[in-house]
Design a protein around this motif. Structure first.
Motif, PDB file in Angstrom:
ATOM      1  N   ILE A  53       9.441  -0.407 -10.296  1.00 63.90           N
ATOM      2  CA  ILE A  53       8.360  -1.354 -10.048  1.00 63.90           C
ATOM      3  C   ILE A  53       7.337  -0.768  -9.085  1.00 63.90           C
ATOM      4  O   ILE A  53       6.126  -0.826  -9.316  1.00 63.90           O
ATOM      5  CB  ILE A  53       8.921  -2.673  -9.476  1.00 63.90           C
ATOM      6  CG1 ILE A  53       9.706  -3.432 -10.551  1.00 63.90           C
ATOM      7  CG2 ILE A  53       7.786  -3.551  -8.951  1.00 63.90           C
ATOM      8  CD1 ILE A  53       8.873  -3.902 -11.712  1.00 63.90           C
ATOM      9  N   ASN A  54       7.814  -0.191  -7.991  1.00 59.39           N
ATOM     10  CA  ASN A  54       6.896   0.396  -7.021  1.00 59.39           C
ATOM     11  C   ASN A  54       6.069   1.514  -7.638  1.00 59.39           C
ATOM     12  O   ASN A  54       4.887   1.687  -7.331  1.00 59.39           O
ATOM     13  CB  ASN A  54       7.669   0.921  -5.813  1.00 59.39           C
ATOM     14  CG  ASN A  54       8.154  -0.200  -4.909  1.00 59.39           C
ATOM     15  OD1 ASN A  54       7.597  -1.285  -4.900  1.00 59.39           O
ATOM     16  ND2 ASN A  54       9.200   0.059  -4.153  1.00 59.39           N
ATOM     17  N   THR A  55       6.704   2.285  -8.512  1.00 61.93           N
ATOM     18  CA  THR A  55       5.981   3.360  -9.195  1.00 61.93           C
ATOM     19  C   THR A  55       4.907   2.794 -10.105  1.00 61.93           C
ATOM     20  O   THR A  55       3.767   3.295 -10.139  1.00 61.93           O
ATOM     21  CB  THR A  55       6.957   4.229 -10.003  1.00 61.93           C
ATOM     22  OG1 THR A  55       7.893   4.842  -9.114  1.00 61.93           O
ATOM     23  CG2 THR A  55       6.218   5.314 -10.771  1.00 61.93           C
ATOM     24  N   ALA A  56       5.239   1.755 -10.850  1.00 58.66           N
ATOM     25  CA  ALA A  56       4.261   1.132 -11.743  1.00 58.66           C
ATOM     26  C   ALA A  56       3.083   0.562 -10.955  1.00 58.66           C
ATOM     27  O   ALA A  56       1.922   0.690 -11.362  1.00 58.66           O
ATOM     28  CB  ALA A  56       4.926   0.030 -12.566  1.00 58.66           C
ATOM     29  N   VAL A  57       3.373  -0.059  -9.819  1.00 54.64           N
ATOM     30  CA  VAL A  57       2.312  -0.595  -8.967  1.00 54.64           C
ATOM     31  C   VAL A  57       1.430   0.531  -8.442  1.00 54.64           C
ATOM     32  O   VAL A  57       0.205   0.428  -8.398  1.00 54.64           O
ATOM     33  CB  VAL A  57       2.913  -1.400  -7.800  1.00 54.64           C
ATOM     34  CG1 VAL A  57       1.840  -1.751  -6.768  1.00 54.64           C
ATOM     35  CG2 VAL A  57       3.571  -2.676  -8.320  1.00 54.64           C
ATOM     36  N   ALA A  58       2.060   1.649  -8.057  1.00 52.06           N
ATOM     37  CA  ALA A  58       1.311   2.792  -7.537  1.00 52.06           C
ATOM     38  C   ALA A  58       0.400   3.392  -8.598  1.00 52.06           C
ATOM     39  O   ALA A  58      -0.753   3.740  -8.319  1.00 52.06           O
ATOM     40  CB  ALA A  58       2.268   3.847  -7.003  1.00 52.06           C
ATOM     41  N   VAL A  59       0.909   3.529  -9.808  1.00 51.95           N
ATOM     42  CA  VAL A  59       0.087   4.066 -10.899  1.00 51.95           C
ATOM     43  C   VAL A  59      -1.091   3.138 -11.168  1.00 51.95           C
ATOM     44  O   VAL A  59      -2.230   3.590 -11.336  1.00 51.95           O
ATOM     45  CB  VAL A  59       0.932   4.254 -12.171  1.00 51.95           C
ATOM     46  CG1 VAL A  59       0.040   4.584 -13.366  1.00 51.95           C
ATOM     47  CG2 VAL A  59       1.960   5.365 -11.963  1.00 51.95           C
ATOM     48  N   ASP A  60      -0.832   1.836 -11.183  1.00 51.35           N
ATOM     49  CA  ASP A  60      -1.910   0.873 -11.398  1.00 51.35           C
ATOM     50  C   ASP A  60      -2.948   0.963 -10.282  1.00 51.35           C
ATOM     51  O   ASP A  60      -4.160   0.904 -10.536  1.00 51.35           O
ATOM     52  CB  ASP A  60      -1.330  -0.540 -11.475  1.00 51.35           C
ATOM     53  CG  ASP A  60      -2.389  -1.581 -11.806  1.00 51.35           C
ATOM     54  OD1 ASP A  60      -2.988  -1.493 -12.892  1.00 51.35           O
ATOM     55  OD2 ASP A  60      -2.614  -2.481 -10.978  1.00 51.35           O
ATOM     56  N   ALA A  61      -2.486   1.137  -9.037  1.00 55.66           N
ATOM     57  CA  ALA A  61      -3.402   1.263  -7.902  1.00 55.66           C
ATOM     58  C   ALA A  61      -4.271   2.507  -8.044  1.00 55.66           C
ATOM     59  O   ALA A  61      -5.476   2.479  -7.750  1.00 55.66           O
ATOM     60  CB  ALA A  61      -2.616   1.315  -6.595  1.00 55.66           C
ATOM     61  N   SER A  62      -3.666   3.602  -8.486  1.00 53.38           N
ATOM     62  CA  SER A  62      -4.432   4.839  -8.642  1.00 53.38           C
ATOM     63  C   SER A  62      -5.515   4.678  -9.706  1.00 53.38           C
ATOM     64  O   SER A  62      -6.635   5.183  -9.547  1.00 53.38           O
ATOM     65  CB  SER A  62      -3.500   6.005  -8.984  1.00 53.38           C
ATOM     66  OG  SER A  62      -2.975   5.891 -10.295  1.00 53.38           O
ATOM     67  N   LEU A  63      -5.199   3.961 -10.769  1.00 57.56           N
ATOM     68  CA  LEU A  63      -6.189   3.725 -11.821  1.00 57.56           C
ATOM     69  C   LEU A  63      -7.317   2.822 -11.324  1.00 57.56           C
ATOM     70  O   LEU A  63      -8.490   3.048 -11.636  1.00 57.56           O
ATOM     71  CB  LEU A  63      -5.515   3.105 -13.037  1.00 57.56           C
ATOM     72  CG  LEU A  63      -4.561   4.025 -13.816  1.00 57.56           C
ATOM     73  CD1 LEU A  63      -3.771   3.226 -14.845  1.00 57.56           C
ATOM     74  CD2 LEU A  63      -5.333   5.150 -14.497  1.00 57.56           C
TER      75      LEU A  63
END
Length: 200
Positions: A53-63
């Protein structure tokens, strides 16, 4: 993620909202499950754990960060685009402090090296594209981007922790000085700009 009515996008969105509200350190799968209306154990039908989940949130934040910088700098000349891009980076981090933390804690949460690489590139892709206009060679580009990211992250992180307040000088002024220093360094490394100076 195969629960009817529950998608990976919805889970990531709910997690991002919770992290923004309660803080990165206080986020839990139990609370996420409650928000989504499922049992905590049911979440494991869709994810491997909180790291995913944290990884998915981080990827979304980077986008999100990349899109913001890209939109703000579109059609600007290189020097103006560079300074505007730095300002937008800072603004995103200031307006989304907990989501920004997720982005820079990602290496602790994911063993997926390719995902880490792509997320890292997403976050500064727009800035890197601007820097390409200065025509640095490959090694110098790597050096400069590392220094750029380290400097920006240091400034916004110190600001978030309540530092950089002494001396009566506004942070905005210091950031403007910092941005101009980075631009000057970029130009000094640029064969394109060196050639232009020689021809004057």
């Amino acid at each position: 993620m195969n629960k009817k009515g529950l998608t990976s996008e919805e889970i990531t969105k709910a997690a991002s909202q919770m992290i923004a509200e309660v803080g990165y350190a206080n986020f839990s799968l139990r609370d996420l499950a409650a928000r989504l209306g499922v049992r905590p154990s049911s979440l494991y039908n869709h994810i491997t754990g909180i790291g995913e989940i944290n990884t998915a949130v981080a990827v979304d934040a980077s986008l999100q960060m990349n899109r913001r910088i890209e939109e703000a700098t579109r059609d600007l000349p290189p020097e103006e685009a560079f300074l505007k891009g730095l300002a937008e980076y800072r603004a995103f981090a200031s307006e989304n402090p907990e989501i920004y933390k997720a982005l820079f804690r990602m290496p602790e949460q994911s063993n997926d090296e390719e995902l880490l690489r792509r997320a890292t590139l997403y976050a500064v892709r727009a800035l890197r594209l601007i820097c390409l206009d200065f025509e640095l060679d490959d090694d110098d580009m790597i050096h400069f981007m590392r220094c750029l990211r380290s400097t920006l992250h240091g400034f916004v992180s110190l600001t978030a922790e309540g530092f950089l307040l002494r001396g009566g000088v506004p942070r905005d002024e210091s950031f403007a000085v910092l941005s101009q220093m980075l631009l000057n360094q970029l130009k000094s490394m640029s064969p394109k700009y060196k050639k232009g100076e020689e021809e004057k």
